[in-house]
Design an enzyme around this catalytic site. Structure first.
Site, PDB file in Angstrom:
ATOM      1  N   TYR B 113       5.706  -3.257  -2.170  1.00  8.47           N
ATOM      2  CA  TYR B 113       4.638  -3.167  -1.172  1.00  8.47           C
ATOM      3  C   TYR B 113       5.190  -3.420   0.217  1.00  8.47           C
ATOM      4  O   TYR B 113       6.042  -4.296   0.403  1.00  8.47           O
ATOM      5  CB  TYR B 113       3.570  -4.223  -1.435  1.00  8.47           C
ATOM      6  CG  TYR B 113       2.654  -3.930  -2.592  1.00  8.47           C
ATOM      7  CD1 TYR B 113       1.511  -3.153  -2.413  1.00  8.47           C
ATOM      8  CD2 TYR B 113       2.919  -4.435  -3.858  1.00  8.47           C
ATOM      9  CE1 TYR B 113       0.646  -2.901  -3.464  1.00  8.47           C
ATOM     10  CE2 TYR B 113       2.053  -4.182  -4.924  1.00  8.47           C
ATOM     11  CZ  TYR B 113       0.926  -3.421  -4.714  1.00  8.47           C
ATOM     12  OH  TYR B 113       0.066  -3.174  -5.756  1.00  8.47           O
ATOM     13  N   TYR B 152       5.945  -2.654 -11.296  1.00  5.79           N
ATOM     14  CA  TYR B 152       6.785  -3.731 -10.758  1.00  5.79           C
ATOM     15  C   TYR B 152       6.546  -5.014 -11.547  1.00  5.79           C
ATOM     16  O   TYR B 152       5.488  -5.213 -12.121  1.00  5.79           O
ATOM     17  CB  TYR B 152       6.522  -3.944  -9.269  1.00  5.79           C
ATOM     18  CG  TYR B 152       5.098  -4.264  -8.906  1.00  5.79           C
ATOM     19  CD1 TYR B 152       4.609  -5.578  -8.953  1.00  5.79           C
ATOM     20  CD2 TYR B 152       4.228  -3.255  -8.519  1.00  5.79           C
ATOM     21  CE1 TYR B 152       3.302  -5.870  -8.627  1.00  5.79           C
ATOM     22  CE2 TYR B 152       2.904  -3.540  -8.196  1.00  5.79           C
ATOM     23  CZ  TYR B 152       2.447  -4.838  -8.255  1.00  5.79           C
ATOM     24  OH  TYR B 152       1.135  -5.117  -7.940  1.00  5.79           O
ATOM     25  N   ARG B 162       3.296  -4.930 -13.845  1.00  2.00           N
ATOM     26  CA  ARG B 162       2.085  -4.179 -13.553  1.00  2.00           C
ATOM     27  C   ARG B 162       2.323  -2.715 -13.869  1.00  2.00           C
ATOM     28  O   ARG B 162       3.348  -2.159 -13.493  1.00  2.00           O
ATOM     29  CB  ARG B 162       1.705  -4.259 -12.059  1.00  2.00           C
ATOM     30  CG  ARG B 162       1.299  -5.582 -11.491  1.00  2.00           C
ATOM     31  CD  ARG B 162       0.129  -6.276 -12.126  1.00  2.00           C
ATOM     32  NE  ARG B 162      -0.943  -5.472 -12.682  1.00  2.00           N
ATOM     33  CZ  ARG B 162      -1.990  -4.973 -12.017  1.00  2.00           C
ATOM     34  NH1 ARG B 162      -2.106  -5.138 -10.730  1.00  2.00           N
ATOM     35  NH2 ARG B 162      -2.935  -4.283 -12.634  1.00  2.00           N
ATOM     36  N   HIS B 165      -0.312   1.534 -10.286  1.00  2.00           N
ATOM     37  CA  HIS B 165      -1.739   1.476  -9.959  1.00  2.00           C
ATOM     38  C   HIS B 165      -1.957   1.627  -8.470  1.00  2.00           C
ATOM     39  O   HIS B 165      -1.081   1.310  -7.664  1.00  2.00           O
ATOM     40  CB  HIS B 165      -2.369   0.153 -10.431  1.00  2.00           C
ATOM     41  CG  HIS B 165      -1.801  -1.047  -9.736  1.00  2.00           C
ATOM     42  ND1 HIS B 165      -0.631  -1.645 -10.124  1.00  2.00           N
ATOM     43  CD2 HIS B 165      -2.228  -1.749  -8.649  1.00  2.00           C
ATOM     44  CE1 HIS B 165      -0.362  -2.663  -9.321  1.00  2.00           C
ATOM     45  NE2 HIS B 165      -1.315  -2.748  -8.412  1.00  2.00           N
ATOM     46  N   HIS B 167      -4.839   0.409  -5.669  1.00  2.00           N
ATOM     47  CA  HIS B 167      -6.039  -0.395  -5.407  1.00  2.00           C
ATOM     48  C   HIS B 167      -7.066   0.481  -4.689  1.00  2.00           C
ATOM     49  O   HIS B 167      -6.705   1.206  -3.751  1.00  2.00           O
ATOM     50  CB  HIS B 167      -5.694  -1.585  -4.518  1.00  2.00           C
ATOM     51  CG  HIS B 167      -4.750  -2.560  -5.166  1.00  2.00           C
ATOM     52  ND1 HIS B 167      -5.181  -3.664  -5.860  1.00  2.00           N
ATOM     53  CD2 HIS B 167      -3.398  -2.577  -5.241  1.00  2.00           C
ATOM     54  CE1 HIS B 167      -4.132  -4.331  -6.321  1.00  2.00           C
ATOM     55  NE2 HIS B 167      -3.027  -3.691  -5.954  1.00  2.00           N
TER      56      HIS B 167
END
Lengths: 210, 243
Positions: B113, B152, B162, B165, B167
């Site tokens: 991120y 990740y 995870r 995905h 959000h």
């Protein structure tokens, strides 16, 4: 042949998309500056009232605290409130002096306070004629929060209105009603209200389902 | 007096993940112990919400291939699988929700991120920010162009990952319909073993979060498409004031 009126409710309507936590990186999407991203032309943030907005200008601040007493440093809060006359202003427009909607976040460093610059909302009379004391609706999103926690902030110096507010009185425990009452402070000629949101345990904030 | 003569279908708290879901460890100290207080008579405070039609958007706010670049020229595009993510926002009665704000954020193709707090060893992509927003159109459709995010690892169990995905945040007609969720990608083997997915008890509810490959909307020699419809709470159409 299908019997009329026998179909289960859920076959007649769709189920809501399931909620998931906003996660620790919610700021990338909803609070760009906090993430360290460049802001776009217009962002939805924490100044609900510009200086020229009508009403009593106030600052609203607080911390978010978890069940261990630790600061929740990655919470995003959304606010929805009436204007000084008790009217919601649904049309969000950053050119206007006042907007009913705003966002704020606790901070990764320092005292981790969220803050809103706004005007004190007016009281609202419901359809049943009962008057709700001035309040700000708050929704808390965070890592470890699977669906937003919805609460309200009321004002300490509205004791008479608070005493008859039908929503505060819907909280069975009088002691728990106090978890929604922001304390008034005055500093540098500014009026500031403070409300800490406690997610769990002693002094746990009242959260609503609606 | 403001109009509060409407109601939304009750939110099914057993369908959504519970606040306390210890497999996702962070929920343990962040979940209320007390019961929610149900507002038997929602008011304008709950039944109204912001309308973002006047929010000025940039030309690439919904195009993550174009809306962040540190590189120069035509080649300054993010690395990763190019995808269109699209869908329709409808309410529980299937009625489209027009002109509502849909926001999204995600990791880059390596699972990193662009956030001060993310220190995963996968590199940042100089041409990827990871944020998008748009309003649904007259018929409730929204659309983003992006790259498929990578999975990740994260500190929950010893070796927890995870699934890929995105959000997704949607406002809907009022603060009662407000919803934040995550879109997963059809077929990802990490979905069923993810502790955050597993906060949800009903397998049918998990299905509502899975974006479906839609070859008909993909673009030859360009990008694949994933459809992700969002269902927000329905407004009761036959509500009569109780008096």
């Amino acid at each position: 042949m299908q019997q009329p009126n026998s179909v289960g409710t859920h076959d007649l309507m769709l189920r809501e998309t399931a909620s998931q936590t906003a996660g620790p990186y919610v700021h990338i999407g909803l609070a760009l500056d906090v993430a360290g991203l460049p802001e776009r032309d217009e962002e939805i943030w924490n100044q609900l009232a510009k200086p020229e907005a009508d009403g009593e200008h106030i600052e609203v601040v607080g911390q978010v605290i978890d069940g261990n007493g630790d600061l929740v440093r990655d919470a995003l809060i959304e606010a929805w409130q009436a204007d000084g006359q008790g009217q919601y202003q649904p049309a969000f427009d950053l050119q206007k002096p006042f907007n009913s909607f705003g966002r704020t976040a606790t901070t990764a460093v320092g005292d981790s306070e969220w803050a809103l610059a706004t005007v004190k909302p007016g009281a609202i009379t419901r359809g049943d004629g009962k008057t709700m004391a001035p309040h700000i609706n708050l929704a808390v999103f965070a890592r470890g929060v699977n669906i937003q926690l919805q609460t309200r902030l009321y004002f300490e110096d509205e004791a008479d209105a608070n005493a008859v507010c039908p929503v505060l009185n819907a909280i069975e425990s009088p002691a728990r009603r106090q978890t929604l009452i922001a304390k008034r402070e005055e500093a540098d000629g500014k009026v500031r209200y403070r409300l800490d949101i406690r997610l769990q345990g002693d002094g746990e904030t009242v959260f609503f389902d609606f | 007096m403001q109009d509060d003569n409407k109601r939304y279908v009750e939110r099914d708290r057993n369908w959504h993940p519970p606040a306390y879901a210890p497999g996702y460890k962070t929920t343990v100290a962040r979940s209320p112990n007390q019961a929610l207080v149900s507002l038997q008579r929602p008011s304008v405070s709950e039944l109204s919400g912001p309308d973002f039609r006047a929010l000025r958007m940039g030309p690439h706010d919904n195009d993550l291939l174009m809306n962040y670049r540190e590189g120069q020229g035509q080649d300054a595009l993010p690395i990763g699988e190019r995808v269109i993510m699209f869908g329709r926002v409808v309410d529980q009665y299937g009625k489209p929700v027009p002109h509502t704000l849909v926001e999204m954020w995600q990791a880059n193709a390596g699972g990193r991120y662009r956030h001060k707090k993310d220190a995963y060893l996968a590199p940042l992509d100089p041409n990827f920010g990871g944020v998008g927003r748009c309003l649904t159109d007259d018929d409730g459709w929204y659309r983003f162009r992006t790259i498929k995010p990578g999975p990740y690892p994260w500190p929950n169990g010893i070796n927890t990952w995870r699934p890929a995905h995105i959000h997704v945040s949607v406002m809907g007609p009022s603060i009662s319909t407000r919803l934040i969720t995550q879109m997963y990608f059809e077929g990802d083997p990490l979905i069923p073993i993810c502790p955050i997915v597993q906060t949800i008890n009903d397998p049918d509810a998990v299905e509502t979060m899975i974006g479906r490959l839609d070859m008909a909307r993909s673009r030859p020699m360009d990008c694949l498409a994933y459809r992700f419809d969002l269902v927000v709470r329905g407004e009761l159409q036959t509500y009569f004031e109780n008096q």
